[in-house]
Design an enzyme around this catalytic site. Structure first.
Site, PDB file in Angstrom:
ATOM      1  N   ASP A  32       1.874  -5.848  -1.197  1.00  0.00           N
ATOM      2  CA  ASP A  32       2.580  -5.738  -2.477  1.00  0.00           C
ATOM      3  C   ASP A  32       4.005  -6.249  -2.306  1.00  0.00           C
ATOM      4  O   ASP A  32       4.752  -5.755  -1.446  1.00  0.00           O
ATOM      5  CB  ASP A  32       2.589  -4.270  -2.922  1.00  0.00           C
ATOM      6  CG  ASP A  32       2.948  -4.108  -4.390  1.00  0.00           C
ATOM      7  OD1 ASP A  32       3.125  -5.135  -5.075  1.00  0.00           O
ATOM      8  OD2 ASP A  32       3.053  -2.954  -4.854  1.00  0.00           O
ATOM      9  N   ASP A  82       1.747 -10.302  -7.970  1.00  0.00           N
ATOM     10  CA  ASP A  82       2.573  -9.884  -6.836  1.00  0.00           C
ATOM     11  C   ASP A  82       1.879  -8.917  -5.885  1.00  0.00           C
ATOM     12  O   ASP A  82       2.537  -8.296  -5.051  1.00  0.00           O
ATOM     13  CB  ASP A  82       3.873  -9.255  -7.337  1.00  0.00           C
ATOM     14  CG  ASP A  82       3.644  -7.990  -8.155  1.00  0.00           C
ATOM     15  OD1 ASP A  82       2.500  -7.741  -8.566  1.00  0.00           O
ATOM     16  OD2 ASP A  82       4.620  -7.247  -8.387  1.00  0.00           O
ATOM     17  N   GLU A  83       0.567  -8.785  -5.960  1.00  0.00           N
ATOM     18  CA  GLU A  83      -0.130  -7.908  -5.025  1.00  0.00           C
ATOM     19  C   GLU A  83      -1.554  -8.396  -4.818  1.00  0.00           C
ATOM     20  O   GLU A  83      -2.143  -9.042  -5.678  1.00  0.00           O
ATOM     21  CB  GLU A  83      -0.134  -6.459  -5.506  1.00  0.00           C
ATOM     22  CG  GLU A  83      -0.868  -6.246  -6.813  1.00  0.00           C
ATOM     23  CD  GLU A  83      -0.933  -4.783  -7.214  1.00  0.00           C
ATOM     24  OE1 GLU A  83      -1.199  -3.942  -6.339  1.00  0.00           O
ATOM     25  OE2 GLU A  83      -0.745  -4.492  -8.417  1.00  0.00           O
TER      26      GLU A  83
END
Length: 420
Positions: free
Chosen positions: A20, A113-114
């Site tokens: 993350d 974003d993860e």
């Protein structure tokens, strides 16, 4: 999901990473606005709209993603608001994806974003899951200039909770069998799917920690939350999760892309950057223990027009010079650029495990050549850092790398070779 469903997984323990990015949008903006480092800032409208991401200095004042910008301004009047640049975020996310795919084909992007990575089969090349996680963190920090947090566990749920505990810029590994000890001290809000409403209902039942939830009879939970959610809450309180990493379809590849701080029109600098990304791809392939034969070059111009060209090599390789030579040839096929270049990328597919492939060397090749040199350089960089040793042309701004030679020609290392 029932407790019995998790039993077969104990026989073949999976190793899952949840990676993350830390305050992703804000981190990307800080990368190009270093004057804001250490100051409260958020990405979003100055007075209207919502906060997309806030750095940790702004979060200390209560500013979080999703809140109205007007409220963020009231909470932290000194915060700097930065308008979003989604093209920049997409480019950084694509570069991070290339890093993920260099170690495993089993990558599930949960958002921009993860991602979840099933690295069960990749541990042979890295030794331990922790070493692999630290490798990914270092690579993303080095190439993209932002930090990430990594959680490691036997399930997606445990890995997700662990990455939250690792924030910011850390790594937390939950060993197999230690899931209850890790989870039970945490508040119930850490359970996947427990939002404000569900947490409030749990609190009214006297359930504050995950340990409280684990000790609550399943029928009691089912009476309040329904048969499915009640059983799910009970399973998660003990770390049971049968969900698998769902990789997107497509052939695995190893790649790297580089977006320039300033758009380029100098042919010598473009060639130097092609060498840089080719060398990075080759290092990643050797680290992952794979060879490949299909090379793709992607070029994005200043007007955001993007073109790609691919070619298939006659044999398998993980060598910098072969990849660089092919990248140059593909670049030449594009013709004279009509505008400046914003980004270049090289990707290799058609991968096979290096230990299962045979590469026929040229008949006059020496016993030890450039492959052994590159392996030695890889080891030096691993021990002393990625910037301790590089090809000379990549350390001298503006110098034009020599034309790429075939492996057979490169063995003699003539003057002007890119290692010179």
């Amino acid at each position: 999901m029932k407790p019995s469903d998790a039993a077969p997984g104990a026989a073949r323990r999976r190793v899952i990473l949840h990676v993350d990015m830390d305050a992703f949008y804000a981190s990307v903006e800080l990368r190009r606005r270093p004057e804001l480092v250490g100051r409260p800032m958020f990405v979003g409208g100055e007075r209207r709209g919502v906060v997309l991401s806030a750095n940790y200095q702004a979060r200390a004042f209560g500013v979080v993603g999703g809140m109205p910008s007007s409220r963020a301004r009231r909470l932290c009047p000194q915060a700097v608001a930065v308008p979003p640049d989604f093209d920049a975020y997409t480019e950084v996310a694509a570069g991070i994806g290339e890093v993920f795919e260099s170690v495993t084909a089993h990558v599930e992007r949960a958002s921009i974003d993860e991602a979840y990575l099933d690295v069960t089969g990749a541990l042979r090349a890295f030794g331990t899951a922790r070493a692999l996680g630290e490798y990914l963190r270092a690579l993303i920090a080095d190439e993209q200039g932002i930090t990430c947090s990594v959680g490691i566990g036997a399930t997606k749920f445990i890995a997700k909770v662990a990455s939250g505990q690792a924030k910011p810029d850390g790594l937390v590994e939950v060993p197999a069998g230690a899931e209850p000890a890790f989870l039970h001290p945490l508040p119930v809000e850490q359970i996947w799917g427990v939002g404000e409403s569900t947490a409030g209902r749990l609190h009214r039942l006297g359930i504050v920690t995950v340990a409280d939830l684990a000790q609550t009879p399943v029928p009691a939970l089912q009476r309040v939350f329904g048969p499915h959610q009640g059983a799910l809450l009970a399973d998660l309180a003990w770390g049971r999760d049968t969900r698998r990493v769902l990789a997107r379809p497509g052939e695995r590849g190893v790649g790297c892309q580089r977006t320039f701080a300033d758009d380029l029109d100098d042919p010598a600098r473009v060639r130097a950057e092609l060498l840089r990304v080719s060398a990075t791809v080759a290092r990643r392939m050797r680290r992952a223990g794979v060879l490949g034969r299909v090379v793709t070059l992607t070029v994005r111009f200043a007007d955001f027009r993007t073109v790609s060209k691919s070619a298939t090599l006659s044999g398998l390789t993980d060598g910098t010079d072969e990849l660089y030579a092919q990248a140059l040839a593909l670049y030449a096929r594009l013709g004279p650029p009509r505008t400046r270049i914003r980004r270049v990328g090289v990707r290799v597919q058609g991968l096979v495990e290096a230990g299962k492939a045979y590469c026929q060397p040229p008949l006059d090749a020496p016993e030890r050549g450039w492959r052994e040199a590159e392996l030695a350089v890889d080891e030096v960089r691993r021990k002393f850092g990625s910037h301790c040793l590089d090809r000379a042309v990549l350390t001298r701004r503006g110098r034009d790398p020599a034309p790429a030679r075939s492996l057979m020609e490169a063995q003699s290392a003539p003057p002007g070779h890119p290692w010179g």
